[in-house]
Design a protein around this motif. Structure first.
Motif, PDB file in Angstrom:
ATOM      1  N   TYR A  36       3.128 -40.155 -31.019  1.00  0.00           N
ATOM      2  CA  TYR A  36       2.379 -39.831 -32.226  1.00  0.00           C
ATOM      3  C   TYR A  36       1.652 -41.078 -32.702  1.00  0.00           C
ATOM      4  N   GLY A  43      -0.381 -38.491 -42.278  1.00  0.00           N
ATOM      5  CA  GLY A  43       0.824 -38.054 -41.573  1.00  0.00           C
ATOM      6  C   GLY A  43       0.740 -38.426 -40.107  1.00  0.00           C
ATOM      7  N   LEU A  88      -0.490 -47.166 -36.275  1.00  0.00           N
ATOM      8  CA  LEU A  88       0.946 -47.256 -36.007  1.00  0.00           C
ATOM      9  C   LEU A  88       1.307 -46.140 -35.028  1.00  0.00           C
ATOM     10  N   PHE A  90       4.222 -44.072 -32.746  1.00  0.00           N
ATOM     11  CA  PHE A  90       5.636 -43.728 -32.660  1.00  0.00           C
ATOM     12  C   PHE A  90       5.910 -42.951 -31.378  1.00  0.00           C
ATOM     13  N   TYR A 100      14.245 -34.474 -33.130  1.00  0.00           N
ATOM     14  CA  TYR A 100      13.561 -35.597 -32.529  1.00  0.00           C
ATOM     15  C   TYR A 100      14.227 -36.887 -33.020  1.00  0.00           C
ATOM     16  N   GLY A 103      11.211 -43.627 -32.601  1.00  0.00           N
ATOM     17  CA  GLY A 103      11.309 -45.071 -32.496  1.00  0.00           C
ATOM     18  C   GLY A 103      10.904 -45.734 -33.801  1.00  0.00           C
ATOM     19  N   ARG A 107       2.865 -51.322 -34.157  1.00  0.00           N
ATOM     20  CA  ARG A 107       1.532 -51.434 -34.767  1.00  0.00           C
ATOM     21  C   ARG A 107       0.567 -51.973 -33.720  1.00  0.00           C
TER      22      ARG A 107
ATOM     23  N   PHE B  33      10.820 -28.942 -41.195  1.00  0.00           N
ATOM     24  CA  PHE B  33      11.636 -30.132 -41.387  1.00  0.00           C
ATOM     25  C   PHE B  33      11.088 -30.960 -42.526  1.00  0.00           C
ATOM     26  N   TYR B  35      11.142 -35.021 -43.828  1.00  0.00           N
ATOM     27  CA  TYR B  35      11.436 -36.408 -43.475  1.00  0.00           C
ATOM     28  C   TYR B  35      11.106 -37.313 -44.641  1.00  0.00           C
ATOM     29  N   GLN B  37       9.882 -41.442 -45.180  1.00  0.00           N
ATOM     30  CA  GLN B  37       9.373 -42.604 -44.461  1.00  0.00           C
ATOM     31  C   GLN B  37       8.971 -43.681 -45.455  1.00  0.00           C
ATOM     32  N   GLY B  40       4.975 -47.832 -43.227  1.00  0.00           N
ATOM     33  CA  GLY B  40       4.992 -48.687 -42.053  1.00  0.00           C
ATOM     34  C   GLY B  40       6.282 -48.671 -41.271  1.00  0.00           C
ATOM     35  N   GLN B  41       7.204 -47.805 -41.667  1.00  0.00           N
ATOM     36  CA  GLN B  41       8.493 -47.766 -40.980  1.00  0.00           C
ATOM     37  C   GLN B  41       8.718 -46.404 -40.327  1.00  0.00           C
ATOM     38  N   SER B  42       9.880 -46.269 -39.706  1.00  0.00           N
ATOM     39  CA  SER B  42      10.156 -45.054 -38.968  1.00  0.00           C
ATOM     40  C   SER B  42      10.534 -43.901 -39.902  1.00  0.00           C
ATOM     41  N   LEU B  43      10.736 -42.745 -39.320  1.00  0.00           N
ATOM     42  CA  LEU B  43      11.034 -41.539 -40.081  1.00  0.00           C
ATOM     43  C   LEU B  43      12.530 -41.289 -40.104  1.00  0.00           C
ATOM     44  N   GLU B  58      21.028 -33.715 -43.137  1.00  0.00           N
ATOM     45  CA  GLU B  58      21.515 -34.819 -42.317  1.00  0.00           C
ATOM     46  C   GLU B  58      22.474 -35.673 -43.142  1.00  0.00           C
ATOM     47  N   LEU B  92       7.462 -36.338 -45.778  1.00  0.00           N
ATOM     48  CA  LEU B  92       6.659 -35.605 -44.805  1.00  0.00           C
ATOM     49  C   LEU B  92       7.338 -34.300 -44.444  1.00  0.00           C
ATOM     50  N   GLN B 101       6.428 -30.995 -32.653  1.00  0.00           N
ATOM     51  CA  GLN B 101       6.449 -31.072 -34.115  1.00  0.00           C
ATOM     52  C   GLN B 101       5.092 -31.539 -34.609  1.00  0.00           C
ATOM     53  N   PHE B 103       2.911 -32.501 -38.187  1.00  0.00           N
ATOM     54  CA  PHE B 103       3.244 -33.058 -39.494  1.00  0.00           C
ATOM     55  C   PHE B 103       2.154 -32.805 -40.523  1.00  0.00           C
ATOM     56  N   GLY B 104       2.601 -32.680 -41.755  1.00  0.00           N
ATOM     57  CA  GLY B 104       1.684 -32.677 -42.865  1.00  0.00           C
ATOM     58  C   GLY B 104       1.234 -34.093 -43.177  1.00  0.00           C
ATOM     59  N   PRO B 105       0.293 -34.232 -44.118  1.00  0.00           N
ATOM     60  CA  PRO B 105      -0.254 -35.557 -44.429  1.00  0.00           C
ATOM     61  C   PRO B 105       0.668 -36.421 -45.263  1.00  0.00           C
ATOM     62  N   GLY B 106       1.725 -35.838 -45.800  1.00  0.00           N
ATOM     63  CA  GLY B 106       2.688 -36.627 -46.553  1.00  0.00           C
ATOM     64  C   GLY B 106       2.439 -36.600 -48.049  1.00  0.00           C
ATOM     65  N   ARG B 108       3.181 -39.202 -51.185  1.00  0.00           N
ATOM     66  CA  ARG B 108       3.608 -40.556 -51.552  1.00  0.00           C
ATOM     67  C   ARG B 108       4.157 -40.527 -52.962  1.00  0.00           C
TER      68      ARG B 108
END
Lengths: 112, 112
Positions: A36, A43, A88, A90, A100, A103, A107, B33, B35, B37, B40-43, B58, B92, B101, B103-106, B108
């Motif tokens: 991704y 997103g 970024l 993934f 899923y 990772g 970047r 689902f 998520y 985030q 800049g980091q993982s989900l 979870e 997300l 999968q 994703f939506g745009p998120g 914030r």
């Protein structure tokens, strides 16, 4: 347990050069593998997947990835990088279920 | 491929209040689902929402804090309850369509 590793936090490449973003995985059974891309304030956007079949899979925007079972890798590649590829990235793995594992992200910075 | 929209795209909320995020898919999907985030980091997967059944959370996420609704096959909501600054994040939603999968745009969220 499933896991995925993206060993590089950042990859820098000059525009026009080939790029590689690395991903290795650990999963019981046959893996489903995904890449991704995420642009700022957006997103995640699906690029490509490996489920079965040909080890080289082609995806959106000229990206491709090679599934290597012996090295448990699924590196993302593109023959000629564009500045607009900066984002970024993934990698994600699934053991054939809906869950899923993502990772930590890499970047990519493409320099003009 | 599924196209997913989310509302609101961003919000600033006061601590102690609640925010409900809406997620709409352009086709009927079995699994959705949610998520979280950090930029800049993982989900991190919060929960899985199946139509007609309670969401599956979870580890580290509880229904009282993150109640989820899934009234039909194209829509879901996530509520972030009794918010604290630690809830500031990007939320997300995603849905599975033919093994992938999307994703939506998120959303914030900033909690002050």
């Amino acid at each position: 347990a499933q896991s995925v590793a993206q060993p590089e936090d950042q990859v820098n490449v000059a525009e026009g050069n080939p790029l590689t973003v690395k991903c290795t995985y650990s999963v019981s059974g046959n893996p489903y593998l995904f890449w991704y891309v995420q642009y700022p304030n957006r997103g995640l956007q699906f690029l490509l997947k490996y489920i079965t079949g040909d080890n080289l899979v082609k995806g959106s925007y000229g990206f491709e990835a090679e599934f290597n079972k012996s090295q448990t890798s699924f590196h993302l590649k593109k023959p000629s990088a564009l500045v607009s590829d900066s984002a970024l990235y993934f990698c994600a793995v699934s053991a054939g279920t809906y869950k899923y594992i993502f990772g930590t992200g890499t970047r990519l910075k493409v320099l003009a | 491929s599924a196209v997913i929209s989310q509302k609101p795209s961003r919000d600033i909320c006061q601590r102690g209040t609640s925010l409900t995020i809406q997620c709409q898919v352009d086709s009927q999907v079995t699994m959705m689902f949610w998520y979280r985030q950090q930029p800049g980091q993982s989900l991190t997967l919060i929960a899985t929402a199946n139509q007609g059944s309670e969401a599956t959370y979870e580890s580290g996420f509880v229904i009282d804090k993150f109640p989820i609704s899934r009234p039909n096959l194209t829509f879901s909501t996530l509520t972030v309850s009794n918010m604290s600054p630690e809830d500031s994040s990007i939320y997300l939603c995603s849905a599975i369509d033919t093994l992938v999968q999307y994703f939506g745009p998120g959303t914030r969220l900033t909690v002050t």
